[in-house]
Scaffold this active site. Structure first.
Site, PDB file in Angstrom:
ATOM      1  NE  ARG A 103      39.779  29.149  24.669  1.00 41.68           N
ATOM      2  CZ  ARG A 103      39.971  27.875  25.041  1.00 41.68           C
ATOM      3  NH1 ARG A 103      39.535  26.886  24.282  1.00 41.68           N
ATOM      4  NH2 ARG A 103      40.599  27.600  26.161  1.00 41.68           N
ATOM      5  CG  HIS A 130      45.407  28.513  28.191  1.00 44.24           C
ATOM      6  ND1 HIS A 130      44.322  29.198  28.688  1.00 44.24           N
ATOM      7  CD2 HIS A 130      44.951  27.258  27.889  1.00 44.24           C
ATOM      8  CE1 HIS A 130      43.272  28.398  28.702  1.00 44.24           C
ATOM      9  NE2 HIS A 130      43.623  27.235  28.223  1.00 44.24           N
ATOM     10  CD  GLN A 133      44.795  24.354  31.526  1.00 46.39           C
ATOM     11  OE1 GLN A 133      43.740  24.369  30.904  1.00 46.39           O
ATOM     12  NE2 GLN A 133      45.019  23.505  32.519  1.00 46.39           N
ATOM     13  CG  ASP A 222      49.062  21.904  24.600  1.00 49.98           C
ATOM     14  OD1 ASP A 222      48.016  21.215  24.526  1.00 49.98           O
ATOM     15  OD2 ASP A 222      49.076  23.124  24.314  1.00 49.98           O
ATOM     16  CB  CYS A 262      46.030  22.355  29.154  1.00 46.42           C
ATOM     17  SG  CYS A 262      46.378  22.213  27.384  1.00 46.42           S
ATOM     18  NE  ARG A 290      41.296  26.663  32.867  1.00 40.46           N
ATOM     19  CZ  ARG A 290      40.984  26.709  31.567  1.00 40.46           C
ATOM     20  NH1 ARG A 290      41.190  25.656  30.807  1.00 40.46           N
ATOM     21  NH2 ARG A 290      40.508  27.819  31.016  1.00 40.46           N
TER      22      ARG A 290
HETATM   23  N1  NVA Z   1      47.715  24.673  22.737  1.00 36.15           N
HETATM   24  C1  NVA Z   1      46.319  24.314  22.705  1.00 36.15           C
HETATM   25  C2  NVA Z   1      45.709  24.477  24.059  1.00 36.15           C
HETATM   26  C3  NVA Z   1      44.256  24.124  24.126  1.00 36.15           C
HETATM   27  C4  NVA Z   1      43.665  24.323  25.481  1.00 36.15           C
HETATM   28  C5  NVA Z   1      45.598  25.170  21.672  1.00 36.15           C
HETATM   29  O1  NVA Z   1      45.855  26.378  21.625  1.00 36.15           O
HETATM   30  O2  NVA Z   1      44.806  24.627  20.910  1.00 36.15           O
HETATM   31  N1   CP Z   2      42.339  23.404  28.512  1.00 37.40           N
HETATM   32  C1   CP Z   2      41.406  24.150  27.900  1.00 37.40           C
HETATM   33  O1   CP Z   2      41.491  25.378  27.799  1.00 37.40           O
HETATM   34  O2   CP Z   2      40.340  23.429  27.431  1.00 37.40           O
HETATM   35  P1   CP Z   2      39.204  23.937  26.459  1.00 37.40           P
HETATM   36  O3   CP Z   2      39.839  24.219  25.131  1.00 37.40           O
HETATM   37  O4   CP Z   2      38.225  22.800  26.405  1.00 37.40           O
HETATM   38  O5   CP Z   2      38.579  25.192  27.023  1.00 37.40           O
END
Ligand code: NVA
Ligand code: CP
Length: 305
Positions: A103, A130, A133, A222, A262, A290
């Site tokens: 990540r 993502h 997800q 989101d 998500c 997930r």
């Molecule tokens: N769009 C959000 C998704 C988190 C799971 C981010 O990138 O922070």
């Molecule tokens: N939805 C998701 O990826 O959650 P986290 O940021 O908690 O991993």
């Protein structure tokens, strides 16, 4: 040759279907107490350069359930945070482990990691996409609605990593996809090009949530400011006024329309507490999935052939 999961653009409809079917099977086995040591003795390195709750816990738990081990490497505490090149990290981890989940910010970092790694690389979120997800999201919608093809998927909000993956995943699975973003916050050009690349794709981009939500079977949203965009919070709050999934918007959708998020969710911004709680069952099914979707990805990529 080793395979990776870097972005949904790389997958065919058949690939996605295989992952969803495997996830269904693994979920069924787990619920019926079947031992699942398909990855016995294998290790997954998990690199996190951003925060996480779901991704970390579901990958770590999933790996344990498959008989393997997952180890957590935070960007800050490993040499990655001190500038060790991705290409070197990839080659080192490939000598110890059987898979890497990462990540991070740039998609290019994940692509480079995969180029140098001799083991499968899984994208656990970048600024661009993502995929894990959205595989879980497609699994959840298919569980609730029995099919994906022909359903109308609507996304309200920022044209971010979630929007990008939902557009690609939804269109690949034969769904109609309608998106509403404020001007200046569109999905990535590469994704819009993909949406336009095939006359079979049913895709629309609107400037009002109402136009996008009309006749939807599932509504996604989101956060307005993603990880790494904290400093833009105030500007974004202004730009996204009206881009809230509320009861009025849901009244425009099809009967039985699902809501997916998500998580984490910001009640009172992209979604009201009322709509969130009315759809909490579906949203936490999505979070649970997930685990099952990622177990399927690890099973398909990391198992000895
Ligand atoms: N769009 C959000 C998704 C988190 C799971 C981010 O990138 O922070
Ligand atoms: N939805 C998701 O990826 O959650 P986290 O940021 O908690 O991993």
């Amino acid at each position: 040759m080793k395979k990776d999961l870097l972005k949904l653009l790389d997958l065919s409809k058949e690939d996605i279907t295989r992952i969803l079917n495997t996830a269904d099977q693994l979920k069924y086995e787990k619920k019926h107490g079947v031992t699942q040591d398909y990855l016995k003795g294998k290790t997954l390195a998990m690199i996190f350069e951003k925060n996480s709750t779901r991704t970390r816990v579901s990958f770590e738990t999933g790996m344990f359930q498959l008989g393997g081990h997952a180890l957590f490497l935070s960007g800050k505490e490993s040499q990655i945070g001190r500038g060790e090149p991705v290409a070197d990290t990839a080659r080192v981890l490939s000598r110890y482990c059987d898979g890497i989940m990462i990540r991070t910010f740039g998609q290019d970092e994940v692509e480079e990691l995969a180029r140098y790694a001799g083991i499968p690389v899984i994208n656990g979120l970048t600024d661009f996409c993502h995929p894990c997800q959205v595989l879980a999201d497609l699994l959840t919608v298919r569980e609730h609605k029995a099919v994906l093809e022909g359903l109308k998927l609507c996304y309200i909000g920022d044209g971010n990593n979630m929007a990008n993956s939902l557009i690609v995943g939804g269109l690949k699975m034969g769904m109609e996809v309608s998106v509403a973003c404020p001007e200046g916050y569109d999905p990535a050009p590469q994704v819009l090009d993909f949406a336009k690349s095939d006359s079979a794709h049913k895709f629309s981009l609107f400037r009002t949530p109402q136009e996008a939500a009309a006749g939807a079977d599932v509504v996604f949203t989101d956060v307005w400011a993603s990880m790494g965009q904290e400093e833009e919070k105030a500007v974004r709050e202004k730009a996204f006024q009206g881009f809230c999934v509320d009861a009025g918007l849901m009244a425009l959708t099809n009967p039985g329309c699902m809501v997916q998020h998500c998580l984490p969710a910001h009640r009172g911004e992209e979604i009201t507490a009322e709509v969130f709680e009315a759809h909490a069952q579906e949203i936490f099914d999505e979070a649970e999935n997930r685990l099952h979707a990622q177990k399927a990805v690890m099973y398909l990529l990391m198992q000895d052939k």
